[in-house]
Design an enzyme around this catalytic site. Sequence first.
Site, PDB file in Angstrom:
ATOM      1  N   TYR A   1     -27.326 -73.243 -25.532  1.00 46.38           N
ATOM      2  CA  TYR A   1     -27.726 -74.250 -26.521  1.00 46.38           C
ATOM      3  C   TYR A   1     -27.601 -73.763 -27.973  1.00 46.38           C
ATOM      4  O   TYR A   1     -28.135 -74.375 -28.873  1.00 46.38           O
ATOM      5  CB  TYR A   1     -29.158 -74.703 -26.243  1.00 46.38           C
ATOM      6  CG  TYR A   1     -29.353 -75.340 -24.864  1.00 46.38           C
ATOM      7  CD1 TYR A   1     -28.885 -76.625 -24.602  1.00 46.38           C
ATOM      8  CD2 TYR A   1     -30.005 -74.662 -23.840  1.00 46.38           C
ATOM      9  CE1 TYR A   1     -29.057 -77.212 -23.354  1.00 46.38           C
ATOM     10  CE2 TYR A   1     -30.187 -75.243 -22.589  1.00 46.38           C
ATOM     11  CZ  TYR A   1     -29.706 -76.522 -22.348  1.00 46.38           C
ATOM     12  OH  TYR A   1     -29.875 -77.104 -21.118  1.00 46.38           O
TER      13      TYR A   1
ATOM     14  N   TYR B   1     -32.859 -83.688 -22.171  1.00 40.07           N
ATOM     15  CA  TYR B   1     -34.180 -83.089 -22.433  1.00 40.07           C
ATOM     16  C   TYR B   1     -34.111 -81.965 -23.449  1.00 40.07           C
ATOM     17  O   TYR B   1     -35.130 -81.569 -23.989  1.00 40.07           O
ATOM     18  CB  TYR B   1     -34.824 -82.616 -21.125  1.00 40.07           C
ATOM     19  CG  TYR B   1     -34.517 -81.212 -20.677  1.00 40.07           C
ATOM     20  CD1 TYR B   1     -33.281 -80.881 -20.137  1.00 40.07           C
ATOM     21  CD2 TYR B   1     -35.471 -80.201 -20.781  1.00 40.07           C
ATOM     22  CE1 TYR B   1     -33.005 -79.593 -19.717  1.00 40.07           C
ATOM     23  CE2 TYR B   1     -35.195 -78.905 -20.364  1.00 40.07           C
ATOM     24  CZ  TYR B   1     -33.963 -78.611 -19.834  1.00 40.07           C
ATOM     25  OH  TYR B   1     -33.696 -77.329 -19.430  1.00 40.07           O
ATOM     26  N   ARG B   2     -32.948 -81.414 -23.690  1.00 37.84           N
ATOM     27  CA  ARG B   2     -32.738 -80.498 -24.812  1.00 37.84           C
ATOM     28  C   ARG B   2     -31.254 -80.350 -25.001  1.00 37.84           C
ATOM     29  O   ARG B   2     -30.463 -80.817 -24.182  1.00 37.84           O
ATOM     30  CB  ARG B   2     -33.418 -79.148 -24.609  1.00 37.84           C
ATOM     31  CG  ARG B   2     -32.985 -78.342 -23.398  1.00 37.84           C
ATOM     32  CD  ARG B   2     -33.590 -76.941 -23.494  1.00 37.84           C
ATOM     33  NE  ARG B   2     -33.536 -76.207 -22.260  1.00 37.84           N
ATOM     34  CZ  ARG B   2     -33.661 -74.869 -22.198  1.00 37.84           C
ATOM     35  NH1 ARG B   2     -33.840 -74.166 -23.302  1.00 37.84           N
ATOM     36  NH2 ARG B   2     -33.613 -74.248 -21.052  1.00 37.84           N
TER      37      ARG B   2
END
Lengths: 523, 523
Positions: free
Chosen positions: A92, A468-469
């Site tokens: 991420y 969710y992310r």
Amino acid sequence: MARKLPPGIDITEFEGALAAFAEAIGIEWVFADESAGVSSYRDPFAIVDDDHFEPSAAVAPADVEQVQDIVRIAGDFEIPLWPISTGKNLAYGGPAPRLPGSVVLDLKRLNKVIEVNEEFGYALVEPGVSYLDLYEHLQKTGSKLWIDPASNAMGGIVGNTADRGVGYTPYGDHFAMQCGMEVVLADGSLVRTGMGALPNSNTWQLFKYGFGPYLDGIFTQSNFGVITKMGIWLMPEPPGYRPYLITFPREEDIEQVIEILRPLKVSLVIQNAATISNILLDACITGTRSQYYTGDGPLPPSVLTKIMTDQKIGMWNFYSALYGPEPIMDATWGVIRDALSAVPGARFYLAEDRPNDPVMAYRKKLMSGEPTLAEFNSINWTGGGGHVDFSPISPITGADAMKQYSMIRDRCAEFGFDYLGEFIIGWREMHHIFMLLFDGEDESQKTQARALFSVLIDEAAKAGYGEYRTHLAYMDKIAASYNWNDNALLKLNERIKDALDPKGILAPGKQGIWPKHLRGQKN
Amino acid sequence: MARKLPPGIDITEFEGALAAFAEAIGIEWVFADESAGVSSYRDPFAIVDDDHFEPSAAVAPADVEQVQDIVRIAGDFEIPLWPISTGKNLAYGGPAPRLPGSVVLDLKRLNKVIEVNEEFGYALVEPGVSYLDLYEHLQKTGSKLWIDPASNAMGGIVGNTADRGVGYTPYGDHFAMQCGMEVVLADGSLVRTGMGALPNSNTWQLFKYGFGPYLDGIFTQSNFGVITKMGIWLMPEPPGYRPYLITFPREEDIEQVIEILRPLKVSLVIQNAATISNILLDACITGTRSQYYTGDGPLPPSVLTKIMTDQKIGMWNFYSALYGPEPIMDATWGVIRDALSAVPGARFYLAEDRPNDPVMAYRKKLMSGEPTLAEFNSINWTGGGGHVDFSPISPITGADAMKQYSMIRDRCAEFGFDYLGEFIIGWREMHHIFMLLFDGEDESQKTQARALFSVLIDEAAKAGYGEYRTHLAYMDKIAASYNWNDNALLKLNERIKDALDPKGILAPGKQGIWPKHLRGQKN
């Protein structure tokens, strides 16, 4: 090469800020150029240009007081900070800041395991403590408590929990197992949440909610404060542990499997954060794509069959575990076996049935709280090392699983990527994690990867699925998909941001939340 | 009698506001004088003067849009509102507002069970839905889902959850089982939290956290918004249910019992929010004090022995239940029996061993999600109807239980009250609930009750125990005990309050959080 600077800050101001940081924490802990190692704070697997999410510098304070000093200095000079715990959130964005030119606030030196309470089952840790650190600490002290690691052993406990990551044991919902925080606010003030607000409290790590508004959640996936201490609950070692694998031979089995699992999860017959991985997510641990196939496009059925045969796995592979006294594990295993035997061709393995299987070996570790680095092998599947995760949430239904899977699979084929993914079955929702592998050196592949990712976000949102992310590069786009009632939630977040951090010092752009002066721009 | 008005509002302004409210929702839903029933919004068991926490009026909007209208009008006229769900939080102030003269925003007409999802196990409800309402709804539709009621069947699900109440089943941590909210902010805007911010979301009631900061907690025990919809998770009816009672004969047994229970709770051998009530909390359900003793001061040992013999109970009584398939219940019961047999004189009863015991009967209901009104009997123990709960949190240790119990017992004796109380054993903490009964018509007893309550808060705080919620009259005092680092948490709450509700319209003083213009005053 031109020096990267925070936006709107000239070199003189910037050097003034660096001098003030050095004064506060020692010049050896201010990393302001290549030779000092600032490049180690880049995104190692950038899906956009390597230098886009590049910091101007990094600072590594030694303790909470120094964090407060840094935040105050940043406020004085209006320098944006990007706090990281261990910076290993690799799918991420790693340690890289959302706003180019931000100064990374590296909390690696705050690495104390402050307390482990064996009796009550918790730890209080600083943000620099990794899952591996805590695991080794518990091993050394002979603790009978388990951690619940993220897939990357080097991941930070505070960082992963604050990003609301998930794990593999019955304590797999990391934020649900968090209890009590200490937070530095943007003005440098220090707050303790929950029972930590009561001087001499004996329940800071035992009771989450305290008195008055329960605030811990606002410091997750946010830029409202810097967490400097965090409590997490640890699972007492159960009297028995029996990991297992159930393989399913056909792509479409996912539909039936999920339908069978839902009631078993809701009633907690299956206790842990169990996962169903697709064939390639297992195959990539021990092999590479080119071993099996050198052509472009999706792997042909014959190749998939060969992988299944070679590795004794299925198109889908359900990894879970039994925890408890022997008779209860026996009874539970009977229920699970009976239920999943309804899927034609399902095969059942306990860990001892697969003594030489490295995938079973690392899953066995993860589900009993032992951190590993095994999943890193996956990035060698196609080579080139780039990867970014696409992570939509869905209800636990076979139809949703099939719909999400086939949507992503088809788009993967269209854009020229393999589908490697897993469904993590929570209590009432699934996290679907699709790992998009790409060659970080190949610009055209990166362009394709970005195009695919963008299409996936839109298609998912249209079907009612939200992520969710996400990676830095997609925070704005995904935040924009949560736009019910004219972006009411984002506006509420912005109001809190403005109240708590009016100068916009902390992590501008994190999860799409920008300070006033940067709102509505393209950063 | 002089008309009660909101502070700083004259009668002309007030009547202007009432007219605007009436315009928005219909005059029949504006209750502005005694004949219209405004007195029904007083605290029925006031520990301070009956008219202290008195509202000036009440309004009962029909739907969300009308709630938005009311909030906007209140903002225009700067009239404080006190939102209530069903207003049955009887031990903590009932429907009465913290700030005298506030207008009660009664949400009783928002009473729809919007959705029950049998497959996933949840309900989406409006704030006017009581536990009894939802229970009856589920019965009528033949649902196999259980609710987890508060002790008062008339309590509102939204109100109890927002106050972070606890129940009796495995879903006893009400806020932990909450998923997704819709909230009206002080400016009248409407927000949905979590996945509700994604248009067409299919996981609003399935995944709590959404994307970005997780905000739901800030709308609990707070005055930051008015909850108009809320999701709660419901427990699937287990394959078996076996409630039980274990009695312990001596006062000091609580110490050993709690030590035995801690590991059983942490490892979830005991699944539900189990309670240990003292002798009088059971005795008061079926009898009154004067039946046993007419003297003042603590009940003598001979009387306690007689109660124990008459009612076949102990000085402490542990009510819990087994849930699951028969063989698993059998195995679990064996473990629990073995463990607690270590306490000399412990007696074990299943529900069928006590067919005519009304206490067992209502505990059996509560632990399987059937709401009751049985606990109301308790207020007849001493007569006079007044009661207020003192509710400190502690670690799950025998020493803490004994220390809290003896501290409160001794102070009760000193101030002339009986100790009626219970420990609710959570996952890692205990809620200790002491029910202070007093005669609401007897001013000197009320004075004593207030003096006792005040001493208890101070003594508890000194020992590191904080309360988890409280009556209107003690919100400021308890908030002031959570004062670590110069009231850092309260200051943070005030900053959020000022950002979200700058005019201070919503529930001024709730949990000690006042809007700027009323801060630091005595209200």
